[in-house]
Design a protein around this motif. Structure first.
Motif, PDB file in Angstrom:
ATOM      1  N   VAL A 101      38.853  45.304  -3.497  1.00  0.00           N
ATOM      2  CA  VAL A 101      39.843  44.262  -3.246  1.00  0.00           C
ATOM      3  C   VAL A 101      40.230  43.665  -4.613  1.00  0.00           C
ATOM      4  N   GLY A 102      41.151  44.310  -5.259  1.00  0.00           N
ATOM      5  CA  GLY A 102      41.557  43.916  -6.616  1.00  0.00           C
ATOM      6  C   GLY A 102      40.515  44.327  -7.643  1.00  0.00           C
ATOM      7  N   ALA A 103      40.958  44.335  -8.907  1.00  0.00           N
ATOM      8  CA  ALA A 103      40.002  44.551  -9.990  1.00  0.00           C
ATOM      9  C   ALA A 103      38.967  43.428  -9.968  1.00  0.00           C
ATOM     10  N   SER A 104      39.372  42.270  -9.481  1.00  0.00           N
ATOM     11  CA  SER A 104      38.462  41.120  -9.403  1.00  0.00           C
ATOM     12  C   SER A 104      37.176  41.492  -8.675  1.00  0.00           C
ATOM     13  N   GLN A 105      37.317  42.108  -7.499  1.00  0.00           N
ATOM     14  CA  GLN A 105      36.098  42.465  -6.753  1.00  0.00           C
ATOM     15  C   GLN A 105      35.311  43.547  -7.480  1.00  0.00           C
ATOM     16  N   GLY A 127      38.948  35.647 -23.569  1.00  0.00           N
ATOM     17  CA  GLY A 127      38.920  36.675 -22.528  1.00  0.00           C
ATOM     18  C   GLY A 127      39.275  36.089 -21.172  1.00  0.00           C
ATOM     19  N   PHE A 128      39.407  36.984 -20.212  1.00  0.00           N
ATOM     20  CA  PHE A 128      39.784  36.616 -18.840  1.00  0.00           C
ATOM     21  C   PHE A 128      38.794  35.589 -18.284  1.00  0.00           C
ATOM     22  N   VAL A 129      39.342  34.569 -17.633  1.00  0.00           N
ATOM     23  CA  VAL A 129      38.530  33.419 -17.222  1.00  0.00           C
ATOM     24  C   VAL A 129      37.441  33.735 -16.193  1.00  0.00           C
ATOM     25  N   ILE A 173      34.482  44.344 -21.912  1.00  0.00           N
ATOM     26  CA  ILE A 173      35.651  44.349 -22.787  1.00  0.00           C
ATOM     27  C   ILE A 173      36.913  44.464 -21.931  1.00  0.00           C
ATOM     28  N   CYS A 174      38.019  44.092 -22.512  1.00  0.00           N
ATOM     29  CA  CYS A 174      39.287  44.124 -21.783  1.00  0.00           C
ATOM     30  C   CYS A 174      40.380  44.554 -22.744  1.00  0.00           C
ATOM     31  N   SER A 175      41.001  45.696 -22.453  1.00  0.00           N
ATOM     32  CA  SER A 175      42.051  46.208 -23.322  1.00  0.00           C
ATOM     33  C   SER A 175      43.099  46.919 -22.482  1.00  0.00           C
ATOM     34  N   ASN A 177      44.254  43.106 -23.635  1.00  0.00           N
ATOM     35  CA  ASN A 177      43.512  41.899 -23.303  1.00  0.00           C
ATOM     36  C   ASN A 177      44.382  40.816 -22.665  1.00  0.00           C
ATOM     37  N   ASN A 178      43.772  40.111 -21.730  1.00  0.00           N
ATOM     38  CA  ASN A 178      44.315  38.847 -21.253  1.00  0.00           C
ATOM     39  C   ASN A 178      43.384  37.793 -21.847  1.00  0.00           C
ATOM     40  N   PRO A 179      43.791  36.924 -22.715  1.00  0.00           N
ATOM     41  CA  PRO A 179      45.146  36.431 -22.982  1.00  0.00           C
ATOM     42  C   PRO A 179      45.819  36.937 -24.256  1.00  0.00           C
ATOM     43  N   ALA A 205      34.430  48.076 -18.690  1.00  0.00           N
ATOM     44  CA  ALA A 205      35.727  48.147 -19.366  1.00  0.00           C
ATOM     45  C   ALA A 205      36.830  47.771 -18.381  1.00  0.00           C
ATOM     46  N   ASP A 206      37.389  46.590 -18.566  1.00  0.00           N
ATOM     47  CA  ASP A 206      38.468  46.116 -17.704  1.00  0.00           C
ATOM     48  C   ASP A 206      39.779  46.667 -18.257  1.00  0.00           C
ATOM     49  N   GLU A 207      40.294  47.705 -17.577  1.00  0.00           N
ATOM     50  CA  GLU A 207      41.480  48.410 -18.076  1.00  0.00           C
ATOM     51  C   GLU A 207      42.670  48.183 -17.145  1.00  0.00           C
ATOM     52  N   ILE A 208      42.684  46.995 -16.520  1.00  0.00           N
ATOM     53  CA  ILE A 208      43.729  46.674 -15.536  1.00  0.00           C
ATOM     54  C   ILE A 208      45.138  46.707 -16.142  1.00  0.00           C
ATOM     55  N   TYR A 209      45.238  46.457 -17.462  1.00  0.00           N
ATOM     56  CA  TYR A 209      46.568  46.463 -18.102  1.00  0.00           C
ATOM     57  C   TYR A 209      46.871  47.779 -18.824  1.00  0.00           C
ATOM     58  N   ALA A 210      46.062  48.815 -18.604  1.00  0.00           N
ATOM     59  CA  ALA A 210      46.234  50.057 -19.372  1.00  0.00           C
ATOM     60  C   ALA A 210      47.644  50.642 -19.255  1.00  0.00           C
ATOM     61  N   PHE A 237      45.914  48.041  -9.183  1.00  0.00           N
ATOM     62  CA  PHE A 237      47.351  48.206  -8.980  1.00  0.00           C
ATOM     63  C   PHE A 237      48.153  46.951  -9.291  1.00  0.00           C
ATOM     64  N   SER A 238      47.463  45.816  -9.488  1.00  0.00           N
ATOM     65  CA  SER A 238      48.153  44.532  -9.600  1.00  0.00           C
ATOM     66  C   SER A 238      49.190  44.487 -10.710  1.00  0.00           C
ATOM     67  N   LYS A 239      48.824  44.955 -11.886  1.00  0.00           N
ATOM     68  CA  LYS A 239      49.673  44.716 -13.054  1.00  0.00           C
ATOM     69  C   LYS A 239      50.662  45.860 -13.261  1.00  0.00           C
ATOM     70  N   GLY A 240      50.162  47.064 -13.514  1.00  0.00           N
ATOM     71  CA  GLY A 240      51.025  48.198 -13.809  1.00  0.00           C
ATOM     72  C   GLY A 240      52.005  48.511 -12.684  1.00  0.00           C
ATOM     73  N   TRP A 246      48.760  42.611  -3.074  1.00  0.00           N
ATOM     74  CA  TRP A 246      48.196  43.650  -2.197  1.00  0.00           C
ATOM     75  C   TRP A 246      46.676  43.650  -2.246  1.00  0.00           C
ATOM     76  N   ARG A 247      46.136  43.076  -3.299  1.00  0.00           N
ATOM     77  CA  ARG A 247      44.698  42.988  -3.514  1.00  0.00           C
ATOM     78  C   ARG A 247      44.034  44.360  -3.487  1.00  0.00           C
ATOM     79  N   LEU A 248      44.442  45.169  -4.427  1.00  0.00           N
ATOM     80  CA  LEU A 248      43.857  46.504  -4.465  1.00  0.00           C
ATOM     81  C   LEU A 248      43.518  46.924  -5.889  1.00  0.00           C
TER      82      LEU A 248
HETATM   83  N1  PMP Z   1      41.248  41.448 -15.173  1.00  0.00           N
HETATM   84  C1  PMP Z   1      42.162  40.816 -15.932  1.00  0.00           C
HETATM   85  C2  PMP Z   1      42.029  40.880 -17.395  1.00  0.00           C
HETATM   86  C3  PMP Z   1      43.206  40.109 -15.338  1.00  0.00           C
HETATM   87  O1  PMP Z   1      44.101  39.479 -16.102  1.00  0.00           O
HETATM   88  C4  PMP Z   1      43.280  40.064 -13.928  1.00  0.00           C
HETATM   89  C5  PMP Z   1      44.380  39.317 -13.197  1.00  0.00           C
HETATM   90  N2  PMP Z   1      44.836  38.167 -13.799  1.00  0.00           N
HETATM   91  C6  PMP Z   1      42.306  40.731 -13.186  1.00  0.00           C
HETATM   92  C7  PMP Z   1      41.317  41.421 -13.842  1.00  0.00           C
HETATM   93  C8  PMP Z   1      42.295  40.711 -11.688  1.00  0.00           C
HETATM   94  O2  PMP Z   1      43.219  41.576 -11.155  1.00  0.00           O
HETATM   95  P1  PMP Z   1      43.311  41.880  -9.610  1.00  0.00           P
HETATM   96  O3  PMP Z   1      44.589  41.284  -9.127  1.00  0.00           O
HETATM   97  O4  PMP Z   1      43.357  43.387  -9.539  1.00  0.00           O
HETATM   98  O5  PMP Z   1      42.126  41.330  -8.937  1.00  0.00           O
END
Ligand code: PMP
Length: 390
Positions: A101-105, A127-129, A173-175, A177-179, A205-210, A237-240, A246-248
């Protein structure tokens, strides 16, 4: 008993978590009119029609039950093919991929699957909060390592090495990166890989923005020699694909770790939403063109916005990915919070103070450029006026 006379039942751990610093600014911004918001961390595109249609079709066909705990097998196969095609990494869909359920989960599961009480997890800041609170909720101890603006917020493996102890279980790590928008250089990833081998820890490795990388080819941590076995790859799927609601998301990891994550997931979540999984299947099968279009659009806006920030006197490195600019406001003599609050109240431009992303974010603000060019131009006009008055 009246509610206010009873004791608090909230756990000490949860009571001890800081509220997200972003929320406060959203609440303030939404109480004002005519605000130009550069505050939100999400795409300004609506999910492409073909993805929405595939999801609607799945509902029309009556696919409304649970899927396999790990996600539709077809979707895991598509994710494996996508990871191979894009990042040259191999994962077995039957045992090494989990739809979440999202990269968050996925981040939450990764931490809960590996952390023993008292284990340390190194978190790179800014880094991401969510990382630090999720480490705490998993029973671990977050250890902050600070990336420096002087270096475009690269990883600084030497600083990570200093933070490693016997209890270090993982580094997050996140690349991109947010922020900061920083894309980690392959040489930094290599250096981190050597540390991981030498000191025997994992990399989350948080690659959500790859997908939103604007120069050159993206290097996944899992593709660095020796790292597939030490990486929990997080994406979604959230960003790209512009699918935040959709929370996936998904995780890919070596079997023992992925199966531990699946164990938690099957009790805590059962599976990710079925109709969203059908949408994601379409995204991976036919979404490439649309992603390319969105990537080009963000790149154009980045080029305009970052140049304009530098022109009005807010020094900003050119971020290689995501949709954030992270300019310095240090020379104004204001703290990040003061700057953001005054900019909002005086000129109605909402940005996020850099310090909410960790202490090394102090002296910076995060501006999302996932806004129309007109809105970005208006924001620049107002920020210029604000700076002239300071
Ligand atoms: N990782 C980072 C770095 C993000 O910025 C976000 C969303 N703001 C997430 C994960 C969470 O993404 P998702 O909507 O897939 O849960």
């Amino acid at each position: 008993m009246k509610p206010h006379t009873r004791k608090t039942y909230v756990s000490e751990t949860v009571a001890g978590l800081k509220p997200s610093g972003i929320r406060r600014f959203f609440d303030l911004a939404s109480s004002l009119d005519d605000v130009v918001s550069l505050g939100v961390g999400e795409p300004d595109f609506v999910t492409s029609w073909s993805i929405r249609e595939a999801s609607i079709l799945s509902l029309e066909q009556g696919y409304t039950s649970y899927t396999a705990n790990a996600g539709l097998f077809e979707l895991r196969q598509e994710i494996a093919a996508y990871l191979r095609r894009k990042f040259h990494v191999e994962y077995r869909p039957e045992a090494e991929i989990l739809v979440t359920v999202g990269a968050s989960q996925a981040i939450d599961l990764a931490l809960r699957a590996i952390v023993n009480p008292g284990d340390e997890v190194i978190v790179v800041e800014p880094g991401f909060v969510a990382y630090e609170p999720l480490v705490v909720l998993a029973g671990g101890t977050p250890v902050a390592v600070h990336a420096s603006g002087a270096d475009g917020f690269q990883l600084a493996p030497a600083r990570i090495e200093q933070a490693i102890t016997e209890r270090t279980k993982a580094v997050i790590i996140c690349s991109p990166n947010n922020p900061t928008g920083t894309v980690l250089r392959p040489s930094e990833l290599d250096a981190l890989a050597r540390l991981a081998e030498r000191h025997d820890f994992l990399v989350i490795a948080d690659e959500i923005y790859a997908e939103l990388t604007y120069e050159g080819e993206y290097t996944s941590m899992a593709a660095v020699p020796g790292m597939r076995e030490r990486t929990i790859l997080i994406s979604g799927f959230s960003k790209g694909f512009a699918m935040t609601g959709w929370r996936l998301g998904f995780a890919a990891a070596p079997q023992d770790i992925l199966q531990a994550m699946l164990k938690i997931h099957q009790y805590a979540m059962m599976c990710a939403p079925t109709m969203a999984q059908y949408g994601a299947l379409e995204a991976l099968r036919n979404g490439e063109h649309e992603v390319e279009h969105m990537r080009n659009s963000y790149r154009r806006r980045r080029n305009y916005f970052v140049a304009a920030l530098n022109e009005i006197g807010l020094p900003c490195h050119l971020p290689g990915g995501a949709f954030y600019a992270f300019p310095s406001i240090r020379h104004t003599g204001l703290t990040s919070e003061q700057f953001a609050e005054r900019l909002l109240l005086e000129e109605k431009v909402a940005v996020v103070p850099g310090n909410v992303f960790g202490a090394s974010g102090e002296g910076y603000i995060r501006c999302s450029y996932a806004s129309s060019l007109e809105q970005l131009q208006e924001a620049i006009k107002r920020m210029k006026r604000f700076l002239a008055r300071l």
